[in-house]
Design a protein around this motif. Structure first.
Motif, PDB file in Angstrom:
ATOM      1  N   THR A   1       0.593   5.256   0.308  1.00  0.00           N
ATOM      2  CA  THR A   1      -0.331   6.355   0.599  1.00  0.00           C
ATOM      3  C   THR A   1       0.332   7.732   0.633  1.00  0.00           C
ATOM      4  OG1 THR A   1      -0.063   5.981   2.971  1.00  0.00           O
ATOM      5  CG2 THR A   1      -1.903   4.853   1.885  1.00  0.00           C
TER       6      THR A   1
ATOM      7  N   GLY B   1      -3.444  -1.838  -4.992  1.00  0.00           N
ATOM      8  CA  GLY B   1      -4.532  -0.986  -5.443  1.00  0.00           C
ATOM      9  C   GLY B   1      -5.456  -1.694  -6.422  1.00  0.00           C
TER      10      GLY B   1
ATOM     11  N   TRP C   1     -10.546   3.883  -7.101  1.00  0.00           N
ATOM     12  CA  TRP C   1      -9.385   3.122  -6.662  1.00  0.00           C
ATOM     13  C   TRP C   1      -9.240   3.149  -5.144  1.00  0.00           C
ATOM     14  CZ3 TRP C   1      -6.542   0.046  -9.730  1.00  0.00           C
ATOM     15  CH2 TRP C   1      -6.770   0.165 -11.107  1.00  0.00           C
ATOM     16  N   TYR C   2      -8.929   1.992  -4.577  1.00  0.00           N
ATOM     17  CA  TYR C   2      -8.692   1.866  -3.138  1.00  0.00           C
ATOM     18  C   TYR C   2      -7.609   0.823  -2.897  1.00  0.00           C
ATOM     19  CZ  TYR C   2     -11.531  -2.373  -3.433  1.00  0.00           C
ATOM     20  OH  TYR C   2     -12.002  -3.616  -3.774  1.00  0.00           O
ATOM     21  N   TRP C   3      -7.060   0.834  -1.692  1.00  0.00           N
ATOM     22  CA  TRP C   3      -6.036  -0.133  -1.283  1.00  0.00           C
ATOM     23  C   TRP C   3      -6.738  -1.314  -0.617  1.00  0.00           C
ATOM     24  CZ3 TRP C   3      -1.690   0.605  -3.579  1.00  0.00           C
ATOM     25  CH2 TRP C   3      -1.296   1.901  -3.920  1.00  0.00           C
TER      26      TRP C   3
ATOM     27  N   TRP D   1       3.096   3.846 -11.278  1.00  0.00           N
ATOM     28  CA  TRP D   1       1.955   2.937 -11.226  1.00  0.00           C
ATOM     29  C   TRP D   1       1.270   2.829 -12.567  1.00  0.00           C
ATOM     30  CZ3 TRP D   1      -1.070   5.342  -6.524  1.00  0.00           C
ATOM     31  CH2 TRP D   1      -0.212   5.471  -5.435  1.00  0.00           C
TER      32      TRP D   1
ATOM     33  N   TRP E   1       0.783   7.650 -10.847  1.00  0.00           N
ATOM     34  CA  TRP E   1       0.375   7.026 -12.094  1.00  0.00           C
ATOM     35  C   TRP E   1       1.318   7.395 -13.240  1.00  0.00           C
ATOM     36  CZ3 TRP E   1      -2.909   3.256 -11.663  1.00  0.00           C
ATOM     37  CH2 TRP E   1      -3.951   3.303 -10.737  1.00  0.00           C
TER      38      TRP E   1
ATOM     39  N   VAL F   1      -7.408   5.513  -2.748  1.00  0.00           N
ATOM     40  CA  VAL F   1      -6.140   6.000  -3.288  1.00  0.00           C
ATOM     41  C   VAL F   1      -6.284   7.511  -3.474  1.00  0.00           C
ATOM     42  CG1 VAL F   1      -4.576   5.971  -5.260  1.00  0.00           C
ATOM     43  CG2 VAL F   1      -5.573   3.826  -4.413  1.00  0.00           C
TER      44      VAL F   1
ATOM     45  N   TYR G   1      -3.082   9.873  -2.759  1.00  0.00           N
ATOM     46  CA  TYR G   1      -1.758  10.118  -3.341  1.00  0.00           C
ATOM     47  C   TYR G   1      -1.570   9.123  -4.476  1.00  0.00           C
ATOM     48  CZ  TYR G   1       3.211   9.702  -4.088  1.00  0.00           C
ATOM     49  OH  TYR G   1       4.440   9.647  -4.687  1.00  0.00           O
ATOM     50  N   ASN G   2      -0.918   9.535  -5.572  1.00  0.00           N
ATOM     51  CA  ASN G   2      -0.648   8.577  -6.646  1.00  0.00           C
ATOM     52  C   ASN G   2       0.612   8.926  -7.413  1.00  0.00           C
ATOM     53  OD1 ASN G   2      -1.290   9.929  -9.366  1.00  0.00           O
ATOM     54  ND2 ASN G   2      -3.059  10.479  -8.083  1.00  0.00           N
TER      55      ASN G   2
ATOM     56  N   THR H   1       0.852  -1.185   0.000  1.00  0.00           N
ATOM     57  CA  THR H   1       0.000   0.000   0.000  1.00  0.00           C
ATOM     58  C   THR H   1       0.891   1.238   0.000  1.00  0.00           C
ATOM     59  OG1 THR H   1      -1.718  -1.152   1.236  1.00  0.00           O
ATOM     60  CG2 THR H   1      -1.734   1.235   1.339  1.00  0.00           C
TER      61      THR H   1
ATOM     62  N   ASN I   1       6.136   5.832  -1.348  1.00  0.00           N
ATOM     63  CA  ASN I   1       6.623   5.487  -2.678  1.00  0.00           C
ATOM     64  C   ASN I   1       8.149   5.466  -2.703  1.00  0.00           C
ATOM     65  OD1 ASN I   1       5.375   4.936  -5.400  1.00  0.00           O
ATOM     66  ND2 ASN I   1       6.915   6.448  -5.983  1.00  0.00           N
TER      67      ASN I   1
END
Length: 148
Positions: A60, A86, A95-97, A131, A109, A104, A106-107, A58, A65
């Motif tokens: 967040t 995710g 989107w969720y963890w 991601w 992508w 989700v 923070y990302n 996960t 990251n």
């Protein structure tokens, strides 16, 4: 021959662990276990993580990251594609963890993602520290973490 096989088995277990993973890497408040011996579907990867008392990774925050990137570097597997936790299986685009049920926010992508042009891409993977989305049945290595 027996001694050679025993040595090889012990060496494999020490390096990859009993369940085919690199040694766990502890960074900040999380412990990551990077599974790199057998590729699995996203669902099977989560199930195997759960059997070890873990969940798919996960992420967040930017710190999470960066910490996961550090863990991959430490383990010597900084390139490739890995399942993380995710998903938007419950509702496309939402989107969720999976491990925590947290949305989700923070990302990281890859540009143009999480678009779902394929309509079957509902699971998140990490590619070179960014991601993307993939079909959940795709076979990938995966990253588990302690449930915190």
């Amino acid at each position: 021959m027996y001694q050679l096989c025993t040595f090889a088995l012990v060496t494999f277990c020490l390096v990859f662990g009993v369940h085919g993973a690199l040694e766990p890497v502890e960074v900040a408040n999380k412990t990551y276990t990077i599974k790199t011996t057998t590729k699995q579907s996203w669902f099977k990867a989560e199930q195997l993580c759960n059997l070890d008392g873990l969940t798919l990774a996960t992420i967040t925050s930017a710190d999470d990251n960066d910490n996961l990137s550090d863990a991959l570097d430490t383990a010597g597997v900084s390139s490739g594609e890995f399942w993380i936790g995710g998903t938007d299986n419950a509702l496309t685009g939402d989107w969720y963890w999976l491990g925590s049920g947290v949305p989700v926010v923070y990302n990281e992508w890859i540009k143009g993602k999480p678009g779902n042009a394929n309509k079957n891409d509902h699971c998140m993977s990490l590619v070179d520290y960014s991601w993307t989305v993939s079909n959940c049945e795709k076979k990938l290595f995966y990253i588990c973490q302690n449930q915190c």
